[in-house]
Write an enzyme that holds these catalytic residues in place. Structure first.
Site, PDB file in Angstrom:
ATOM      1  N   ARG A  48      -7.546 -39.187   6.316  1.00 58.73           N
ATOM      2  CA  ARG A  48      -8.700 -39.839   5.667  1.00 58.73           C
ATOM      3  C   ARG A  48      -9.469 -40.697   6.668  1.00 58.73           C
ATOM      4  NH1 ARG A  48      -7.984 -44.402   3.162  1.00 58.73           N
ATOM      5  NH2 ARG A  48      -5.981 -43.866   2.261  1.00 58.73           N
ATOM      6  N   TYR A 100     -34.307 -36.929  -3.705  1.00 61.15           N
ATOM      7  CA  TYR A 100     -33.369 -36.073  -4.438  1.00 61.15           C
ATOM      8  C   TYR A 100     -33.013 -36.702  -5.787  1.00 61.15           C
ATOM      9  CZ  TYR A 100     -29.260 -33.198  -5.302  1.00 61.15           C
ATOM     10  OH  TYR A 100     -28.345 -32.346  -5.863  1.00 61.15           O
ATOM     11  N   ASP A 172     -33.619 -38.951   4.742  1.00 58.38           N
ATOM     12  CA  ASP A 172     -32.860 -37.753   4.363  1.00 58.38           C
ATOM     13  C   ASP A 172     -33.536 -36.567   5.053  1.00 58.38           C
ATOM     14  OD1 ASP A 172     -31.863 -35.449   3.080  1.00 58.38           O
ATOM     15  OD2 ASP A 172     -31.479 -36.527   1.219  1.00 58.38           O
ATOM     16  N   LYS A 197     -26.457 -27.701   2.769  1.00 61.54           N
ATOM     17  CA  LYS A 197     -27.654 -26.881   2.826  1.00 61.54           C
ATOM     18  C   LYS A 197     -27.722 -26.132   4.180  1.00 61.54           C
ATOM     19  CE  LYS A 197     -28.141 -28.825  -1.137  1.00 61.54           C
ATOM     20  NZ  LYS A 197     -28.866 -30.057  -1.363  1.00 61.54           N
TER      21      LYS A 197
HETATM   22  C1  LIG Z   1     -28.634 -31.299  -2.076  1.00 62.82           C
HETATM   23  C2  LIG Z   1     -29.272 -32.521  -1.584  1.00 62.82           C
HETATM   24  C3  LIG Z   1     -28.616 -33.760  -1.636  1.00 62.82           C
HETATM   25  C4  LIG Z   1     -27.255 -33.911  -2.257  1.00 62.82           C
HETATM   26  O1  LIG Z   1     -26.293 -33.235  -1.507  1.00 62.82           O
HETATM   27  P1  LIG Z   1     -24.942 -32.671  -2.149  1.00 62.82           P
HETATM   28  O2  LIG Z   1     -24.247 -32.052  -1.006  1.00 62.82           O
HETATM   29  O3  LIG Z   1     -25.339 -31.703  -3.224  1.00 62.82           O
HETATM   30  O4  LIG Z   1     -24.228 -33.842  -2.718  1.00 62.82           O
HETATM   31  C5  LIG Z   1     -29.265 -34.868  -1.090  1.00 62.82           C
HETATM   32  N1  LIG Z   1     -30.498 -34.771  -0.564  1.00 62.82           N
HETATM   33  C6  LIG Z   1     -31.157 -33.595  -0.517  1.00 62.82           C
HETATM   34  C7  LIG Z   1     -32.509 -33.547   0.093  1.00 62.82           C
HETATM   35  C8  LIG Z   1     -30.578 -32.444  -1.028  1.00 62.82           C
HETATM   36  O5  LIG Z   1     -31.253 -31.297  -1.007  1.00 62.82           O
END
Ligand SMILES: *Cc1c(COP(=O)(O)O)cnc(C)c1O
Length: 376
Positions: A48, A100, A172, A197
């Site tokens: 962890r 998001y 982000d 992603k």
């Molecule tokens: C999908 C996404 C998130 C969240 O990510 P997870 O891996 O689904 O928790 C945050 N910001 C953006 C821009 C995203 O596309």
């Protein structure tokens, strides 16, 4: 003669020579050996707190984003929310109003209960952002390009606004990837990714990461939260995520080139009211995007002629584009965004979000044309 239990435990054990493998092995161990003097020669103690696969992903992402260090999390949500968990009751944050939806909902429902003061603002409007900042503003959090509206905000200008009130700018970067945009080099203090992603790139591992431009007290507290709250990714998921890195530039350039062609095609389509994609010269974010990005990505949205019924007919009629949420993998995806976000969404009912994958661009266009044909 029976084999002793001790042999079951130690059979086959070798020193850590992995046959000079060309790619990283997966180290599933949850605990690591101490030396006679009590030290940890490998640098790892307990999974962890850190393990070789996570360290590899963190080193690579820190390097690719131009930061000093990174902390990997079990999801993009856990990574983004770790930033806000460093704050105190009464602290104020400014958050872009089309970030998001999961982050927006967690902040509204859960973090306000813990006394966080939040202003949501259109981050493309710099005056509006500046007016929102206060003496106790600690974080300015933006997503650019945003989704599903694909708005692009000016990172360098926002960094100046944040720094003038001693706040940090968090960006982000999930949609742009470090291939097309490096927020830290434009003045942001932290970058957040949902590695689920493009970084992973194969629709098969959930993960998130925070990268820091410099060491700071806030960074130390993010690293502490990663270890103590324990929303950490498994070694296997770290391995799957870092496995995506060598092919990331090729994948996103190809996907982005296809998305440009497809967005331009839909922009001229008689059954499409509007396409939201910063790569289109007519888009309100186009100039800002050109200034800070070297590509526009492969996610875009379009407003279909009609309402929610027509949009749902189109998403259901597509065959090659799979009806599913997310983006960044090889498979092109299509979704009726408002029903993914559910109650409280600010997304128009006739908006369809598309994520272009790695199929032949002409096949994707043919599928979208056929799907659109279903509403006339
Ligand atoms: C999908 C996404 C998130 C969240 O990510 P997870 O891996 O689904 O928790 C945050 N910001 C953006 C821009 C995203 O596309």
């Amino acid at each position: 003669m029976t084999v002793s239990d001790t042999r079951f435990v130690h059979v086959g054990r070798t020193v850590a020579n992995w046959g000079d493998a060309v790619v990283e092995p997966i180290v599933l161990a949850t605990t690591f050996l101490r030396a006679a003097d009590g030290s940890y020669p490998s640098g790892y103690e307990y999974a962890r707190d850190g393990n070789p696969n996570r360290a590899y992903l963190e080193r690579a992402m820190a390097n690719l984003e131009g930061g000093v260090e990174a902390a990997a999390f079990a999801s993009g949500m856990a990574a983004a929310l770790a930033i806000f968990q460093t704050l105190r009751p009464g602290d104020h944050v400014v958050v872009s109003d089309d970030c998001y939806f999961g982050v927006r909902e967690a902040l509204q429902h859960d973090f306000t209960r813990w006394g966080l003061d939040i202003s949501f603002v259109d981050a493309t409007n710099l005056d509006a952002v500046a007016i929102c900042t206060r003496r106790n503003t600690r974080v300015l959090f933006v997503e650019t390009p945003s989704n599903p509206f694909l708005r692009v905000c000016d990172i360098a200008a926002l960094a100046n606004i944040a720094h003038s009130c001693h706040a940090v700018l968090v960006c982000d970067n999930s949609l742009a990837t470090p291939v097309f945009q490096n927020p830290l080099l434009l003045g942001a203090d932290f970058v957040v990714h949902s590695t689920t992603k493009y970084i992973n790139g194969h629709h098969d591992a959930q993960g998130g990461i925070v990268v820091s431009r410099e060491s700071s007290e806030r960074w130390e507290s993010i690293v502490r939260l990663q270890k103590t709250l324990g929303a950490v990714p498994s070694p296997f998921n770290c391995w799957l995520s870092s496995r995506g890195l060598p092919s990331l530039p090729c994948r996103v350039r190809q996907q982005s080139a296809s998305a440009s062609v497809i967005a331009s095609h839909l922009d001229k389509h008689r059954l499409v009211d509007r396409v939201l994609y910063p790569g289109l010269a007519s888009n309100a974010s186009h100039q800002v995007a050109i200034g800070q990005m070297s590509g526009f990505g492969s996610v875009f949205s379009f407003l279909v002629s009609g309402g929610g019924t027509e949009a749902k007919i189109v998403t259901a009629a597509s065959r090659l584009l799979l009806q599913a949420t997310s983006f960044g993998g090889a498979e092109s995806l299509i979704e009726h965004r408002a029903s993914v976000e559910g109650a409280g969404t600010n997304v128009p009912q006739n908006l369809i979000r598309v994520a272009i994958g790695l199929e032949d661009v002409n096949d994707v266009i043919e599928d979208l044309d056929r799907a659109l044909h279903a509403i006339q």
